[in-house]
Scaffold this motif. Structure first.
Motif, PDB file in Angstrom:
ATOM      1  N   ARG A 124     -27.358 -18.892  -5.519  1.00 45.47           N
ATOM      2  CA  ARG A 124     -26.382 -18.289  -4.610  1.00 45.47           C
ATOM      3  C   ARG A 124     -27.054 -17.853  -3.316  1.00 45.47           C
ATOM      4  O   ARG A 124     -26.484 -17.979  -2.231  1.00 45.47           O
ATOM      5  CB  ARG A 124     -25.695 -17.090  -5.275  1.00 45.47           C
ATOM      6  N   SER A 125     -28.292 -17.376  -3.426  1.00 46.47           N
ATOM      7  CA  SER A 125     -29.004 -16.947  -2.218  1.00 46.47           C
ATOM      8  C   SER A 125     -29.370 -18.140  -1.338  1.00 46.47           C
ATOM      9  O   SER A 125     -29.364 -18.030  -0.113  1.00 46.47           O
ATOM     10  CB  SER A 125     -30.249 -16.139  -2.586  1.00 46.47           C
ATOM     11  N   TYR A 126     -29.655 -19.285  -1.946  1.00 44.51           N
ATOM     12  CA  TYR A 126     -29.924 -20.492  -1.156  1.00 44.51           C
ATOM     13  C   TYR A 126     -28.687 -20.853  -0.330  1.00 44.51           C
ATOM     14  O   TYR A 126     -28.789 -21.136   0.868  1.00 44.51           O
ATOM     15  CB  TYR A 126     -30.318 -21.675  -2.053  1.00 44.51           C
ATOM     16  N   LEU A 127     -27.530 -20.832  -0.958  1.00 45.03           N
ATOM     17  CA  LEU A 127     -26.296 -21.182  -0.244  1.00 45.03           C
ATOM     18  C   LEU A 127     -26.020 -20.208   0.897  1.00 45.03           C
ATOM     19  O   LEU A 127     -25.605 -20.609   1.987  1.00 45.03           O
ATOM     20  CB  LEU A 127     -25.121 -21.231  -1.217  1.00 45.03           C
ATOM     21  N   PHE A 128     -26.260 -18.911   0.668  1.00 41.03           N
ATOM     22  CA  PHE A 128     -26.051 -17.918   1.715  1.00 41.03           C
ATOM     23  C   PHE A 128     -27.059 -18.111   2.849  1.00 41.03           C
ATOM     24  O   PHE A 128     -26.691 -18.098   4.020  1.00 41.03           O
ATOM     25  CB  PHE A 128     -26.143 -16.499   1.138  1.00 41.03           C
ATOM     26  N   ALA A 129     -28.333 -18.306   2.501  1.00 40.15           N
ATOM     27  CA  ALA A 129     -29.360 -18.523   3.525  1.00 40.15           C
ATOM     28  C   ALA A 129     -29.063 -19.793   4.319  1.00 40.15           C
ATOM     29  O   ALA A 129     -29.234 -19.819   5.542  1.00 40.15           O
ATOM     30  CB  ALA A 129     -30.745 -18.600   2.882  1.00 40.15           C
ATOM     31  N   ARG A 130     -28.601 -20.824   3.634  1.00 39.61           N
ATOM     32  CA  ARG A 130     -28.254 -22.083   4.314  1.00 39.61           C
ATOM     33  C   ARG A 130     -27.142 -21.855   5.336  1.00 39.61           C
ATOM     34  O   ARG A 130     -27.194 -22.362   6.455  1.00 39.61           O
ATOM     35  CB  ARG A 130     -27.851 -23.121   3.279  1.00 39.61           C
ATOM     36  N   LYS A 131     -26.153 -21.076   4.961  1.00 34.33           N
ATOM     37  CA  LYS A 131     -25.059 -20.748   5.880  1.00 34.33           C
ATOM     38  C   LYS A 131     -25.585 -19.990   7.098  1.00 34.33           C
ATOM     39  O   LYS A 131     -25.204 -20.280   8.240  1.00 34.33           O
ATOM     40  CB  LYS A 131     -24.011 -19.908   5.137  1.00 34.33           C
ATOM     41  N   LEU A 132     -26.477 -19.040   6.872  1.00 33.81           N
ATOM     42  CA  LEU A 132     -27.037 -18.270   7.985  1.00 33.81           C
ATOM     43  C   LEU A 132     -27.885 -19.153   8.897  1.00 33.81           C
ATOM     44  O   LEU A 132     -27.767 -19.078  10.122  1.00 33.81           O
ATOM     45  CB  LEU A 132     -27.875 -17.100   7.463  1.00 33.81           C
ATOM     46  N   VAL A 133     -28.740 -19.988   8.306  1.00 33.74           N
ATOM     47  CA  VAL A 133     -29.589 -20.881   9.097  1.00 33.74           C
ATOM     48  C   VAL A 133     -28.727 -21.800   9.954  1.00 33.74           C
ATOM     49  O   VAL A 133     -29.018 -22.018  11.136  1.00 33.74           O
ATOM     50  CB  VAL A 133     -30.541 -21.693   8.183  1.00 33.74           C
ATOM     51  N   ALA A 134     -27.645 -22.322   9.383  1.00 33.64           N
ATOM     52  CA  ALA A 134     -26.744 -23.209  10.131  1.00 33.64           C
ATOM     53  C   ALA A 134     -26.107 -22.503  11.318  1.00 33.64           C
ATOM     54  O   ALA A 134     -25.775 -23.141  12.326  1.00 33.64           O
ATOM     55  CB  ALA A 134     -25.664 -23.764   9.201  1.00 33.64           C
ATOM     56  N   SER A 135     -25.973 -21.182  11.223  1.00 33.02           N
ATOM     57  CA  SER A 135     -25.371 -20.428  12.334  1.00 33.02           C
ATOM     58  C   SER A 135     -26.429 -19.875  13.294  1.00 33.02           C
ATOM     59  O   SER A 135     -26.112 -19.091  14.184  1.00 33.02           O
ATOM     60  CB  SER A 135     -24.490 -19.303  11.800  1.00 33.02           C
ATOM     61  N   GLY A 136     -27.698 -20.266  13.088  1.00 37.17           N
ATOM     62  CA  GLY A 136     -28.754 -19.874  14.013  1.00 37.17           C
ATOM     63  C   GLY A 136     -29.535 -18.636  13.642  1.00 37.17           C
ATOM     64  O   GLY A 136     -30.375 -18.173  14.415  1.00 37.17           O
ATOM     65  N   VAL A 137     -29.316 -18.088  12.463  1.00 39.33           N
ATOM     66  CA  VAL A 137     -30.029 -16.891  12.019  1.00 39.33           C
ATOM     67  C   VAL A 137     -31.354 -17.311  11.382  1.00 39.33           C
ATOM     68  O   VAL A 137     -31.425 -18.310  10.663  1.00 39.33           O
ATOM     69  CB  VAL A 137     -29.176 -16.102  10.991  1.00 39.33           C
ATOM     70  N   ASN A 138     -32.395 -16.542  11.630  1.00 43.19           N
ATOM     71  CA  ASN A 138     -33.685 -16.761  10.992  1.00 43.19           C
ATOM     72  C   ASN A 138     -33.580 -16.222   9.566  1.00 43.19           C
ATOM     73  O   ASN A 138     -33.728 -15.021   9.334  1.00 43.19           O
ATOM     74  CB  ASN A 138     -34.795 -16.041  11.770  1.00 43.19           C
ATOM     75  N   ALA A 139     -33.264 -17.107   8.626  1.00 39.50           N
ATOM     76  CA  ALA A 139     -33.021 -16.689   7.248  1.00 39.50           C
ATOM     77  C   ALA A 139     -33.863 -17.503   6.278  1.00 39.50           C
ATOM     78  O   ALA A 139     -34.177 -18.664   6.531  1.00 39.50           O
ATOM     79  CB  ALA A 139     -31.542 -16.838   6.901  1.00 39.50           C
TER      80      ALA A 139
END
Length: 156
Positions: free
Chosen positions: A96-111
């Motif tokens: 679940r954390s991978y999916l959340f981090a992936r969403k953040l990275v796609a939006s430009g967040v350093n995750a």
């Protein structure tokens, strides 16, 4: 002999690794991972402590968390407050954390994804805290099939 829980963790690690490799083939931004040792060190850093985001369910959150973590809801409500800081997401085994981090990275967040997540944290004997910030040895491992060291009290 490997336990069913450990087998599931291994399959999840490989599956998310394969998904990440395929995403890279298509030019998508990489979702970095962070080890337990590196996360523990970063959480003690005075310079650039990451925003540690717990993306587990309410029933898991009601038991314990890694000290200093905030919930996904708290992060999303205060996202402007965390702008420019590295975000590290965790759950139970890193899916679940991978999916959340992936969403953040796609939006430009350093995750990054803390792939070992709370089970990895417990497996090296690191402390947990209750929702009110008090030390605890209780942990919700999502499923009973996941091994938790004996010094922790499993609550499901």
């Amino acid at each position: 002999m490997e336990s069913l829980g450990d087998l599931i963790i291994r399959v999840c690690d490989r599956s998310f690794g394969a998904i990440e490799a395929l995403r890279r083939v298509f030019g998508r931004s990489k979702v970095e991972t962070i080890s337990t040792l590196d996360l523990e060190s970063a959480m003690k850093s005075e310079k650039s402590t990451p925003v540690l985001v717990d993306v587990r369910s309410d029933s898991e959150l009601a038991v314990s968390r890694i000290p200093g973590a905030i919930t996904q809801h708290e992060y999303e409500e205060g996202v402007e407050e965390f702008a420019g800081r590295r975000v590290v997401a965790y759950c139970t085994v890193g899916g679940r954390s991978y999916l959340f981090a992936r969403k953040l990275v796609a939006s430009g967040v350093n995750a990054s994804n803390y792939r070992d997540s709370i089970l990895g944290w417990c497996r090296v004997g690191l402390p947990l805290e209750s929702p009110d910030g008090q030390p605890t040895n209780e942990v919700h491992p999502y499923w009973r099939i996941f091994h938790v060291p004996d010094e922790y009290d499993v609550k499901i």
